[in-house]
Structures are given as structure tokens and as C-alpha cells.
Design a protein around this motif. Structure first.
Motif, PDB file in Angstrom:
ATOM      1  N   ARG A 278      30.228  -0.964  19.071  1.00  0.00           N
ATOM      2  CA  ARG A 278      30.188  -2.375  18.696  1.00  0.00           C
ATOM      3  C   ARG A 278      28.768  -2.811  18.369  1.00  0.00           C
ATOM      4  NH1 ARG A 278      29.423  -6.458  16.953  1.00  0.00           N
ATOM      5  NH2 ARG A 278      30.193  -8.550  17.407  1.00  0.00           N
ATOM      6  N   TRP A 279      27.789  -2.276  19.110  1.00  0.00           N
ATOM      7  CA  TRP A 279      26.399  -2.674  18.914  1.00  0.00           C
ATOM      8  C   TRP A 279      25.526  -1.458  18.617  1.00  0.00           C
ATOM      9  CZ3 TRP A 279      28.696  -4.795  23.593  1.00  0.00           C
ATOM     10  CH2 TRP A 279      29.131  -6.128  23.431  1.00  0.00           C
ATOM     11  N   LEU A 280      24.656  -1.616  17.640  1.00  0.00           N
ATOM     12  CA  LEU A 280      23.739  -0.550  17.256  1.00  0.00           C
ATOM     13  C   LEU A 280      22.300  -1.056  17.397  1.00  0.00           C
ATOM     14  CD1 LEU A 280      23.259   2.289  16.014  1.00  0.00           C
ATOM     15  CD2 LEU A 280      23.307   1.189  13.763  1.00  0.00           C
TER      16      LEU A 280
ATOM     17  N   ASN B 126      11.271 -12.998  14.905  1.00  0.00           N
ATOM     18  CA  ASN B 126      12.696 -13.078  14.579  1.00  0.00           C
ATOM     19  C   ASN B 126      13.282 -11.797  14.007  1.00  0.00           C
ATOM     20  OD1 ASN B 126      12.798 -15.939  15.251  1.00  0.00           O
ATOM     21  ND2 ASN B 126      11.671 -16.289  13.341  1.00  0.00           N
ATOM     22  N   GLY B 127      12.529 -10.691  14.063  1.00  0.00           N
ATOM     23  CA  GLY B 127      13.010  -9.471  13.431  1.00  0.00           C
ATOM     24  C   GLY B 127      13.884  -8.589  14.294  1.00  0.00           C
ATOM     25  N   TRP B 128      14.189  -9.016  15.511  1.00  0.00           N
ATOM     26  CA  TRP B 128      14.908  -8.144  16.438  1.00  0.00           C
ATOM     27  C   TRP B 128      16.427  -8.172  16.255  1.00  0.00           C
ATOM     28  CZ3 TRP B 128      18.334 -10.540  19.864  1.00  0.00           C
ATOM     29  CH2 TRP B 128      18.215 -11.927  19.959  1.00  0.00           C
ATOM     30  N   LYS B 129      16.965  -9.196  15.575  1.00  0.00           N
ATOM     31  CA  LYS B 129      18.420  -9.320  15.444  1.00  0.00           C
ATOM     32  C   LYS B 129      18.845  -9.348  13.987  1.00  0.00           C
ATOM     33  CE  LYS B 129      22.407 -12.065  16.950  1.00  0.00           C
ATOM     34  NZ  LYS B 129      22.869 -13.236  17.727  1.00  0.00           N
ATOM     35  N   GLY B 130      19.845  -8.503  13.683  1.00  0.00           N
ATOM     36  CA  GLY B 130      20.406  -8.468  12.345  1.00  0.00           C
ATOM     37  C   GLY B 130      21.838  -8.938  12.333  1.00  0.00           C
ATOM     38  N   GLU B 131      22.612  -8.391  11.430  1.00  0.00           N
ATOM     39  CA  GLU B 131      24.002  -8.800  11.262  1.00  0.00           C
ATOM     40  C   GLU B 131      24.946  -7.793  11.909  1.00  0.00           C
ATOM     41  OE1 GLU B 131      23.142  -5.870   8.041  1.00  0.00           O
ATOM     42  OE2 GLU B 131      22.073  -7.512   9.033  1.00  0.00           O
ATOM     43  N   ASN B 132      26.144  -8.261  12.279  1.00  0.00           N
ATOM     44  CA  ASN B 132      27.224  -7.374  12.744  1.00  0.00           C
ATOM     45  C   ASN B 132      26.854  -6.525  13.961  1.00  0.00           C
ATOM     46  OD1 ASN B 132      28.879  -8.223  10.556  1.00  0.00           O
ATOM     47  ND2 ASN B 132      27.854  -6.747   9.214  1.00  0.00           N
ATOM     48  N   GLY B 133      26.096  -7.104  14.893  1.00  0.00           N
ATOM     49  CA  GLY B 133      25.755  -6.357  16.098  1.00  0.00           C
ATOM     50  C   GLY B 133      24.654  -5.339  15.904  1.00  0.00           C
ATOM     51  N   LEU B 134      23.801  -5.571  14.919  1.00  0.00           N
ATOM     52  CA  LEU B 134      22.678  -4.673  14.647  1.00  0.00           C
ATOM     53  C   LEU B 134      21.397  -5.276  15.231  1.00  0.00           C
ATOM     54  CD1 LEU B 134      21.547  -2.142  13.166  1.00  0.00           C
ATOM     55  CD2 LEU B 134      21.231  -3.619  11.160  1.00  0.00           C
ATOM     56  N   TYR B 135      20.608  -4.449  15.923  1.00  0.00           N
ATOM     57  CA  TYR B 135      19.379  -4.912  16.554  1.00  0.00           C
ATOM     58  C   TYR B 135      18.238  -3.931  16.271  1.00  0.00           C
ATOM     59  CZ  TYR B 135      22.578  -7.882  19.229  1.00  0.00           C
ATOM     60  OH  TYR B 135      23.533  -8.792  19.598  1.00  0.00           O
ATOM     61  N   ALA B 136      17.007  -4.438  16.419  1.00  0.00           N
ATOM     62  CA  ALA B 136      15.818  -3.603  16.236  1.00  0.00           C
ATOM     63  C   ALA B 136      14.866  -3.837  17.394  1.00  0.00           C
ATOM     64  CB  ALA B 136      15.128  -3.948  14.918  1.00  0.00           C
ATOM     65  N   VAL B 137      14.298  -2.761  17.913  1.00  0.00           N
ATOM     66  CA  VAL B 137      13.317  -2.853  18.985  1.00  0.00           C
ATOM     67  C   VAL B 137      12.140  -1.941  18.657  1.00  0.00           C
ATOM     68  CG1 VAL B 137      14.562  -1.106  20.334  1.00  0.00           C
ATOM     69  CG2 VAL B 137      12.908  -2.585  21.468  1.00  0.00           C
TER      70      VAL B 137
ATOM     71  N   ILE C 252      23.273  -9.445  23.781  1.00  0.00           N
ATOM     72  CA  ILE C 252      24.502  -8.653  23.911  1.00  0.00           C
ATOM     73  C   ILE C 252      25.293  -9.087  25.139  1.00  0.00           C
ATOM     74  CG2 ILE C 252      25.375  -6.323  24.380  1.00  0.00           C
ATOM     75  CD1 ILE C 252      23.248  -5.225  22.530  1.00  0.00           C
ATOM     76  N   GLN C 253      24.608  -9.384  26.220  1.00  0.00           N
ATOM     77  CA  GLN C 253      25.315  -9.887  27.408  1.00  0.00           C
ATOM     78  C   GLN C 253      26.042 -11.194  27.100  1.00  0.00           C
ATOM     79  OE1 GLN C 253      23.092 -11.782  30.572  1.00  0.00           O
ATOM     80  NE2 GLN C 253      24.271 -10.664  32.131  1.00  0.00           N
ATOM     81  N   HIS C 254      25.368 -12.084  26.386  1.00  0.00           N
ATOM     82  CA  HIS C 254      25.979 -13.372  26.026  1.00  0.00           C
ATOM     83  C   HIS C 254      27.229 -13.163  25.184  1.00  0.00           C
ATOM     84  CE1 HIS C 254      26.244 -17.588  24.897  1.00  0.00           C
ATOM     85  NE2 HIS C 254      26.259 -17.243  23.611  1.00  0.00           N
ATOM     86  N   ILE C 255      27.138 -12.257  24.202  1.00  0.00           N
ATOM     87  CA  ILE C 255      28.296 -11.985  23.337  1.00  0.00           C
ATOM     88  C   ILE C 255      29.428 -11.341  24.122  1.00  0.00           C
ATOM     89  CG2 ILE C 255      29.092 -10.664  21.341  1.00  0.00           C
ATOM     90  CD1 ILE C 255      26.246 -10.956  20.193  1.00  0.00           C
ATOM     91  N   SER C 256      29.087 -10.394  25.003  1.00  0.00           N
ATOM     92  CA  SER C 256      30.117  -9.668  25.735  1.00  0.00           C
ATOM     93  C   SER C 256      30.840 -10.581  26.724  1.00  0.00           C
ATOM     94  CB  SER C 256      29.514  -8.478  26.483  1.00  0.00           C
ATOM     95  OG  SER C 256      28.576  -8.914  27.465  1.00  0.00           O
ATOM     96  N   LEU C 257      30.142 -11.575  27.253  1.00  0.00           N
ATOM     97  CA  LEU C 257      30.782 -12.538  28.159  1.00  0.00           C
ATOM     98  C   LEU C 257      31.724 -13.463  27.401  1.00  0.00           C
ATOM     99  CD1 LEU C 257      27.797 -13.493  30.509  1.00  0.00           C
ATOM    100  CD2 LEU C 257      29.786 -12.075  31.062  1.00  0.00           C
TER     101      LEU C 257
END
Length: 421
Positions: free
Chosen positions: A162-164, A378-389, A410-415
Motif C-alpha cells: 500500500r505504501w512505498l 514539502n518533498g517527502w510526500k507524493g501521490e498514491n502512498g508514495l514517500y521520500a526520505v 501513514i499512521q494517520h491514514i491507517s487509523l
């Protein structure tokens, strides 16, 4: 904690051996198919930080790593004398500080041992030897398909999640410039990723190409091994003392920024640098028009923190040269027309992201440089559950901030939608 007794003095090759042996069976046993939680690509400091922050919030992860050890960049592609350039309090990962007995600027070996202890502390077991060849979002099933390969002969293995989380970082691939005459040179040419120390170059004339922190420190290391280095400086560069008034320059700047605007802090840093280092333009090291902090904020260009190289340039032990026009047989012709003989060339020309080569169908990352299109923070979050670190150009501190934001999101979304987790 028990790990405090173990980390000091542990050599890098021991760490690699221990990790490979301990994790080989676990990597083979990783389930193929649907991954509960997130898939994290990269087992460097950024990937470990993201996994630890997610685990602390009850969200599992599968870490995929193409090398056979964690933090392969640190373990396999850095020179022996390397230390953290910033004090340890600015480089620790979330949820676990450095050991109190570590020095202000930990060595490479100490940092690797810290990362190993960090992975053990949070029970992180990356799947090593998994090169991600493609990752693409499938809109019909609302998940990411991540394909990996262990070697060229083996068939691809696929994971769905679900999350990448992209944690391959800004330094995934070496930048090796094309210089006219490279095939004619005949001597040793290597990137700093292959350079360990100058012990094999004693008495040799060595040209170091690139005047960032790595190029400056490699020159210092070469001098310590009785080599004769020259440094190619093509662009402007800010050089600051590593410490001012007995405090780290970075820490002092961060403290001043609480009270003063960036341009004022920049002026202070430049005045102090002039007093402590002198006029670097007389050495062939010209400063940019923008101040060091402004330049870092706008373009991500890190100032050089001097650890002793400037004094050797002043004494003539390190020669500063302009750009290269072409290479000849064991010689280099510079843009000013001077030709000089060299036995070896070290390319301190940096690294780049490799994300565009495997991440498909996403607008989050630029095709040009492989970095998030949105600027920090603001570059850490993308679309469709995509993230960058680890793409903030703000080092380990920036990666830690990213990791915590990703875990919270991700915790917020999963809740809200537990069925998606």
C-alpha cells in the motif's frame, strides 16, 4: 544499553560479515506477494530511520537493499579517515541517541557500528541483495508493484504494498564526468567511492577533481601519506571553519538563526571565516555571491567545513588548479594552458539519485536530477502512498525529519482506513 559496550572499535569488515551471516536466511524467508505495511527501498540511514519510526507506531515494513549490508555507501564507498562533518547531535537517527562516550565527530567505523546497533535495537532485518528494477502504482487494485532481482540470471521477484518509501537517497550512483583524453592518460583514475587512503600513492603527484568536502579531505589525506596533491577548483565555493569559539559552526549558525535573519547570520559567518581562514580568493578559492546559508537553502549546495586543508594550501603542499581542458599521457592540460604531469587522478565529483531508472509513472521525482520536485520541506510526500526520505539536501538531520513525518502520515491514514494497512 548493552550495545554501548560493543560498538567502540568494531571494524567495518566485521560488521559486513556479521550482517551478511545473520540476515542471509531471513532475507530468503521474506514472503513474496502482498507486504503488510510499507516497502522501503534502501537500507541506509534514511531507510532505517523510516522503518524504526513506522515500527514505533505499529506499522511493519519490508526493507529492500541491493547491497549485501546495511549502509553500503558508508561501509563500502567511503575513505578510511572519514568522520561525520557535523556534531553527533545533528546526525543521530530518531528514537536512539549516539553513545555518550562517542566523540563529538564520530568516525566512519563508529557511525557504522551505531547504525548496526540501531537496526538491532528496532529489530530491522533488511532483505539484502534485492535490486529494485521497477516500481509502479496499479490504480485498479490501489497498490504498488515492486519488482526486484538478485542477479541477471534469476527471475524477477515481485512485492505488492500500500505504501512505498523511497530511501535510496541523493548519493545512489557515482557521477563520473567525461573528460577529453581519459583513455590516453594511462595512469590511475578513480572516483572517491573507490578511494580508501593515500598509502599507495606516497610520493606520487595526484590530481583531485572537485573541491567539496570530500575533495578537500582527500587532499588532506594524501598529504598525510606523503603524496603531492593538486586540487581542481572550477566553481565558486564557501569554505568555513569547522568550529568557531569552541563550538561547531553549524550548531552556532542554527542557534543564531533563532534570533537573526539568514542574511545577517551569513554575514557573521563570512566575517569570522575571513578572520580565521583569511581571504580564500587569494588561494584560488572564490566565494559565491550568495551567503553559505542562503546558497544551501536555495540550491542545496553545502559549504565546505575546513578540517585542516586550507593551511596546507597556504603552505603550498596542496596546489590549486583551474578546470581541465584535456588529459594526455600521464599529464593534464588545464584551461589556463599549463600542462602538468600526474601519476593518478581522484574524481571527487559526487553522486546522483537513481530513482528515475526504476520508479515508473510518478510525477513526484524530477527526471532531470532524480530529486523530489517539491522543495524542502514539502518533498517527502507524493501521490498514491508514495514517500521520500533522505532527499532534502540537509543530511542526516533532514532524513530524520522526513522519517518522522512519513510515519505520522501513514499512521494517520491507517487509523482512518485500517483495511488498507
Amino acid at each position: 544499553m548493552e550495545y554501548l559496550k560493543e560498538v567502540e572499535g568494531k571494524r567495518v569488515h566485521d560488521v559486513v560479515h556479521d550482517e551478511k551471516k545473520k540476515n542471509e536466511a531471513e532475507a530468503e524467508a521474506e514472503a513474496v506477494g502482498w507486504v503488510k505495511g510499507s516497502v522501503i527501498v534502501g537500507a541506509g540511514p534514511s531507510g532505517l530511520a523510516a522503518a524504526a519510526c513506522l515500527k514505533a507506531k505499529g506499522i511493519p515494513s519490508l526493507i529492500l537493499e541491493r547491497a549485501n549490508c546495511l549502509a553500503s555507501m558508508w561501509q563500502l564507498k567511503t575513505y578510511d579517515r572519514l568522520r561525520l562533518h557535523l556534531p553527533k547531535q545533528f546526525c543521530e537517527l530518531p528514537l536512539m541517541p549516539f553513545p555518550s562516550n562517542f566523540p563529538c565527530y564520530p568516525t566512519k567505523q563508529q557511525f557504522v557500528a551505531y547504525l548496526k546497533a540501531y537496526a538491532d535495537q528496532f529489530g530491522l532485518r533488511p532483505a539484502f541483495g534485492r535490486t529494485v528494477v521497477s516500481a509502479e502504482y496499479e490504480d485498479d487494485v490501489k497498490c504498488w508493484r515492486v519488482k526486484t532481482r538478485r542477479d541477471e540470471e534469476e527471475r524477477e521477484r515481485e512485492y505488492r504494498c500500500r505504501w512505498l518509501v523511497v530511501a535510496t537517497g541523493e548519493n545512489a550512483e557515482e557521477v563520473v564526468p567525461e573528460i577529453e583524453g581519459m583513455s590516453e592518460f594511462g595512469g590511475r583514475i578513480e572516483h572517491t567511492s573507490s578511494y580508501k587512503s593515500g598509502d599507495m600513492l606516497s610520493g606520487k603527484d595526484v590530481l583531485v577533481v572537485g573541491c567539496g568536502n570530500s575533495g578537500m579531505e582527500v587532499c588532506l589525506d594524501l598529504c598525510n601519506h606523503n603524496a603531492k596533491p593538486s586540487l581542481v577548483v572550477r566553481d565558486t565555493v564557501h569554505i568555513l571553519p569547522q568550529q568557531m569559539f569552541g563550538r561547531s559552526t553549524f550548531g552556532l549558525a542554527m542557534w543564531l538563526l533563532r534570533w537573526l535573519p539568514t542574511r545577517v547570520v551569513d554575514q557573521f559567518l563570512l566575517i569570522m571565516s575571513h578572520l580565521m581562514l583569511g581571504d580564500t580568493s587569494r588561494l584560488g578559492l572564490h566565494r559565491p555571491k550568495l551567503g553559505p546559508l542562503q546558497l544551501k537553502n536555495l540550491y542545496g549546495k553545502t559549504p565546505v567545513l575546513d578540517v585542516g586543508t586550507i593551511s596546507l594550501i597556504k603552505s603550498g603542499q596542496i596546489k590549486v588548479r583551474p578546470g581541465i581542458r584535456r588529459l594526455k599521457h600521464h599529464a593534464v592540460e588545464f584551461v589556463d594552458g599549463i600542462v602538468q604531469n600526474f601519476d593518478a587522478i581522484i574524481l571527487a565529483t559526487g553522486y546522483k539519485s537513481n530513482v528515475p531508472s526504476w520508479l515508473k509513472g510518478s510525477e513526484m521525482f524530477s527526471e532531470k536530477d532524480g530529486l523530489p520536485r517539491k522543495p524542502f520541506p514539502n518533498g517527502w510526500k507524493g501521490e498514491n502512498g508514495l514517500y521520500a526520505v533522505g532527499f532534502t539536501k540537509r543530511g542526516l538531520l533532514g532524513a530524520s525529519i522526513d522519517a518522522q513525518r512519513i510515519a505520522q502520515d501513514i499512521q494517520h491514514i491507517s487509523l482512518q482506513t485500517p483495511s488498507l494497512a
